[in-house]
Every structure is written in structure tokens, then in C-alpha cells.
Design an enzyme around this catalytic site. Sequence first.
Site, PDB file in Angstrom:
ATOM      1  N   ARG A 124       0.801  -1.224   0.023  1.00  0.00           N
ATOM      2  CA  ARG A 124       0.127   0.017   0.099  1.00  0.00           C
ATOM      3  C   ARG A 124       0.759   1.257   0.070  1.00  0.00           C
ATOM      4  NH1 ARG A 124      -2.812  -3.242   3.562  1.00  0.00           N
ATOM      5  NH2 ARG A 124      -4.742  -4.092   2.720  1.00  0.00           N
ATOM      6  N   LYS A 146       2.155  11.739 -10.251  1.00  0.00           N
ATOM      7  CA  LYS A 146       1.538  10.922 -11.264  1.00  0.00           C
ATOM      8  C   LYS A 146       2.271   9.682 -11.449  1.00  0.00           C
ATOM      9  CE  LYS A 146      -1.442  13.694 -14.064  1.00  0.00           C
ATOM     10  NZ  LYS A 146      -1.712  13.927 -15.429  1.00  0.00           N
ATOM     11  N   HIS A 251      -1.135  19.396 -25.622  1.00  0.00           N
ATOM     12  CA  HIS A 251      -1.147  17.830 -25.457  1.00  0.00           C
ATOM     13  C   HIS A 251      -2.528  16.818 -25.881  1.00  0.00           C
ATOM     14  CE1 HIS A 251       2.217  18.452 -22.681  1.00  0.00           C
ATOM     15  NE2 HIS A 251       2.478  17.181 -22.427  1.00  0.00           N
TER      16      HIS A 251
HETATM   17  N1  LIG Z   1       4.126  10.890 -14.668  1.00  0.00           N
HETATM   18  C1  LIG Z   1       3.954  12.047 -15.214  1.00  0.00           C
HETATM   19  O1  LIG Z   1       3.671  13.264 -14.887  1.00  0.00           O
HETATM   20  C2  LIG Z   1       4.732  12.103 -16.812  1.00  0.00           C
HETATM   21  C3  LIG Z   1       4.709  13.206 -17.359  1.00  0.00           C
HETATM   22  C4  LIG Z   1       5.326  13.276 -18.685  1.00  0.00           C
HETATM   23  C5  LIG Z   1       5.835  12.047 -19.300  1.00  0.00           C
HETATM   24  N2  LIG Z   1       5.521  10.631 -18.478  1.00  0.00           N
HETATM   25  C6  LIG Z   1       6.177   9.663 -18.878  1.00  0.00           C
HETATM   26  O2  LIG Z   1       7.642   9.646 -19.330  1.00  0.00           O
HETATM   27  C7  LIG Z   1       7.851   8.801 -20.388  1.00  0.00           C
HETATM   28  C8  LIG Z   1       8.950   9.198 -21.248  1.00  0.00           C
HETATM   29  O3  LIG Z   1      10.027   9.621 -20.613  1.00  0.00           O
HETATM   30  P1  LIG Z   1      11.174  10.058 -21.182  1.00  0.00           P
HETATM   31  O4  LIG Z   1      11.183  11.118 -22.203  1.00  0.00           O
HETATM   32  O5  LIG Z   1      12.094  10.371 -20.096  1.00  0.00           O
HETATM   33  O6  LIG Z   1      11.695   8.879 -22.025  1.00  0.00           O
HETATM   34  P2  LIG Z   1      12.712   7.381 -21.503  1.00  0.00           P
HETATM   35  O7  LIG Z   1      12.448   7.110 -19.887  1.00  0.00           O
HETATM   36  O8  LIG Z   1      11.974   6.283 -22.578  1.00  0.00           O
HETATM   37  O9  LIG Z   1      14.189   7.608 -21.786  1.00  0.00           O
HETATM   38  C9  LIG Z   1      14.565   7.953 -23.060  1.00  0.00           C
HETATM   39  C10 LIG Z   1      15.721   7.286 -23.507  1.00  0.00           C
HETATM   40  O10 LIG Z   1      16.901   8.016 -23.058  1.00  0.00           O
HETATM   41  C11 LIG Z   1      17.775   6.955 -22.280  1.00  0.00           C
HETATM   42  N3  LIG Z   1      18.454   7.733 -21.062  1.00  0.00           N
HETATM   43  C12 LIG Z   1      17.749   8.286 -20.012  1.00  0.00           C
HETATM   44  N4  LIG Z   1      18.640   8.853 -19.275  1.00  0.00           N
HETATM   45  C13 LIG Z   1      19.592   8.956 -20.129  1.00  0.00           C
HETATM   46  C14 LIG Z   1      21.108   9.631 -19.904  1.00  0.00           C
HETATM   47  N5  LIG Z   1      21.312  10.332 -18.751  1.00  0.00           N
HETATM   48  N6  LIG Z   1      22.046   9.398 -21.014  1.00  0.00           N
HETATM   49  C15 LIG Z   1      21.687   8.509 -21.656  1.00  0.00           C
HETATM   50  N7  LIG Z   1      20.629   8.016 -21.980  1.00  0.00           N
HETATM   51  C16 LIG Z   1      19.624   8.075 -21.166  1.00  0.00           C
HETATM   52  C17 LIG Z   1      16.801   5.886 -21.799  1.00  0.00           C
HETATM   53  O11 LIG Z   1      17.270   4.709 -21.750  1.00  0.00           O
HETATM   54  C18 LIG Z   1      15.532   5.866 -22.892  1.00  0.00           C
HETATM   55  O12 LIG Z   1      16.317   4.898 -24.013  1.00  0.00           O
HETATM   56  C19 LIG Z   1       6.515   8.341 -20.876  1.00  0.00           C
HETATM   57  O13 LIG Z   1       6.249   7.046 -20.709  1.00  0.00           O
HETATM   58  C20 LIG Z   1       5.491   9.188 -20.339  1.00  0.00           C
HETATM   59  O14 LIG Z   1       4.267   8.587 -20.347  1.00  0.00           O
HETATM   60  C21 LIG Z   1       4.985  10.920 -17.216  1.00  0.00           C
HETATM   61 ZN   LIG Z   2       4.114  16.236 -21.754  1.00  0.00          ZN
END
Ligand SMILES: NC(=O)c1ccc[n+]([C@@H]2O[C@H](COP(=O)([O-])OP(=O)(O)OC[C@H]3O[C@@H](n4cnc5c(N)ncnc54)[C@H](O)[C@@H]3O)[C@@H](O)[C@H]2O)c1
Ligand SMILES: [Zn+2]
Length: 365
Positions: A124, A146, A251
Site C-alpha cells: 500500500r 502521477k 497535449h
Molecule cells: N508521470 C508524469 O507526470 C509524466 C509526465 C510526462 C511524461 N511521462 C512519461 O514519461 C515517459 C517518457 O519519458 P522520457 O522522455 O524520459 O523517456 P525514457 O524514459 O524512455 O528515456 C528516453 C531514453 O533515454 C535513455 N536515457 C535516460 N537517461 C539517459 C542519460 N542520462 N543518458 C543517456 N541516455 C539516457 C533511456 O534509456 C531511454 O532510452 C513516458 O512513458 C510518459 O508517459 C510521465
Molecule cells: Zn508532456
Amino acid sequence: MTTAATIPVSLGSRSYRILIGHGLLRALGDHCAELPLTRRAVIVTNPAVNRLYGRAVSASLRRAGCHTSVVEVPGGERAKSLSQTARLYRAFLRHRMDRRSAVVALGGGVIGDLAGYAAATYLRGLPLIHVPTTLLAQVDSSVGGKVAVNLPEGKNLIGAFHQPSLVVADIGTLRSLPSRELRAGLAEVVKYGMIADPELFTYIEANLDAILRAEEEPLAFLVARSCTIKAKVVEQDEREEGMRAILNFGHTVGHALEAASRYRRLLHGEAISIGMVVATRLSVMRGLCGGDDLHRLRSLLVRMGLPTSTDHSDKTLINTIGYDKKVKNNIIYFVLTKGIGHVTVTAISDVRQLTAALADAGGPA
Ligand SMILES: NC(=O)c1ccc[n+]([C@@H]2O[C@H](COP(=O)([O-])OP(=O)(O)OC[C@H]3O[C@@H](n4cnc5c(N)ncnc54)[C@H](O)[C@@H]3O)[C@@H](O)[C@H]2O)c1
Ligand SMILES: [Zn+2]
């Protein structure tokens, strides 16, 4: 090691701090030691990020006396699944995690969402520490609570609100980020400028070259300013019942584009870039802002190498928008701009205007 900024997120008993700076990974253990946690932690990461930063993070936690183990999940959006969540639960069990043991999410938004969802639900709720390593995760997904995983039928369908206990954004990690990922993250920073901060927008225009070279000072400034804006919005509307919707600028169309391209061709930030242009064009059509605002936005996004147009038909996109969470009783709630730095949420019941704004987004920018 320098902490350039500390941003408080004030949510009563769920309050926490966002630390932004350079070399912070090495100090993670000390910062964790200040929290009411037991000396046990699981680091969730992926192979690419683990190779780069896993050792620094586990060494830091161990130095602070924390019994630590690392769990790798595969790279990519597909890791945000119920099966990976179940793998994490079993790792937590093996590591004898209790309700004061921390889950450390080391990586981009995918890792933050997945590890966060597992942390929210195991026993939980376990304390969660975000260590975001992409620009998108530092300015957006690690702040606000989130967390979610996907179903094959759709993104983020299984989720929770679970605020972290601490966010540690080490700007140094952005140096290894592929340029395309950095640019996609910048789209979200431009979004903060558009919805709340004209000075931030002007700063990006003036310092773009240094930003694209991943220089630390401007990046630290962008992350701090973005987190401050997101924190303020979340403080006023933690569970997205009202004003948090302004964070969705760009968005509605962005999500439709991602779905239409089956989450393959466009990165999230790239889809948001096009979505912001469409939303601003719609705002111009409705007389909410001037053509100069649209021009400034589009020029900046083009300079960043981000897309501003799409070859998807307006029909496909409007159909997809119909399934979006922001549609209630056939009325689409659109976040529009009243000029750079100001937004308004507007009900759009006449789909023709949206069609026109989308049609204009077709073809080359
Ligand atoms: N919870 C929220 O409020 C919220 C808001 C926006 C997006 N999201 C979610 O976030 C996700 C996208 O996140 P993202 O854009 O960070 O993508 P991601 O987590 O897929 O990372 C992108 C790529 O970069 C690589 N990577 C990460 N850090 C690195 C670094 N320092 N150096 C080299 N490579 C690195 C990762 O291995 C991956 O291949 C989606 O699933 C989306 O739904 C959530
Ligand atoms: Zn966004």
C-alpha cells in the site's frame, strides 16, 4: 558537487524537495539519510542508464549505510507494463522491503512511472525517490506524483497519485542524453514558458545555443524554473481536478499524434511541439492572441529542430482526439493561449475551427 536550487513542493504531509544541481548523484545517500527511511533500498533502472550512473548511485547509498540492490528493466516504453510491475514486486519481496524502505527510480520518465507505480502499490505504498536522468523527467514526470503503467489498449491506463519523498535532478546526467531526447524535453520547457512564464520563453530564445550544447548553467536554470511552475500548479490542484489541466497545453493534439503514429515515429516532446503550434493557431483564430505569438513559438521550435507540422490527416486526428480524456459530453476542452505566458481553458464545441487549425498544420512548416 553543487546544489544550484532547492524547490519545495508543499503538499502538507506529502511535501518534498526537488534538488537541482551538478554532481548530486554522489550525494544521494546523504540526502536519503535525512529522510525517515529504513536502511534498505531498491534502485530501479534500465541497462543503458545503469551502465552510466548505476554504480555512482549505489555506491552513494551504500556509503550512507543503506543496504541496496539494483533491478534492471528493459529500455523503452514497453517496460511500463503490469508484467514488469510484478517483477518489481518480487524484487521488493526478495530484498525484504518494508513500508519505510525506498524505491529509487533512476532513469527517464519510463522508469519513474513504472518504479513509481510499483512503489505506490506494494504494501500500500513505499517511499519513492526520483533520480530523473532525462530532461523530460527532470522538468515534468518526476514532479507531481502521477505514476502509471500501460495496457496494450492504451497508455497510462493503470495508475495512481503517489508523491515522491525526494527528487534529485543531477544536471550532469543530461550530458550523455542523445540530442534528440534533449530537444524533445525542451518542448516541455517551452510549454512552461507558454503557460506561465514569458521571461522563461525569452531566456530560451536568447540562450538556445548554450542550451543545445547541454551547458550546465542554462540547463539548471531551465529545470529549476520549470519545476517551480509545475510545483505551484500541483500545490493548487494535486489530483487534476481543475487548474492542473493547464499543464496539458499542446497535449490534446500531441496525444492524438502519438496515438496515430502508434507511439513509434514521434517522441512525446516532438508531438507536443506540433500540438502547441496547433493550439496557438486555434488561439489566433479565436482572437485570443496575435499572429506574432504564433510566429515566435514556431520559430523557436524550428530552431530547436522540433517538428511543427504533421502529415496525418485532420480527420484521423479529430477521431483520435474523441477518445482523449479531455473530452466531456462531446465538448473538447482545449488549453489555448492568450499570448506567451498566459493560458485559458476553452470549450470547443464547433469542430470546424479545430479542423482548420489542423489542416494548416499539414505539410511542411
Ligand atoms: N508521470 C508524469 O507526470 C509524466 C509526465 C510526462 C511524461 N511521462 C512519461 O514519461 C515517459 C517518457 O519519458 P522520457 O522522455 O524520459 O523517456 P525514457 O524514459 O524512455 O528515456 C528516453 C531514453 O533515454 C535513455 N536515457 C535516460 N537517461 C539517459 C542519460 N542520462 N543518458 C543517456 N541516455 C539516457 C533511456 O534509456 C531511454 O532510452 C513516458 O512513458 C510518459 O508517459 C510521465
Ligand atoms: Zn508532456
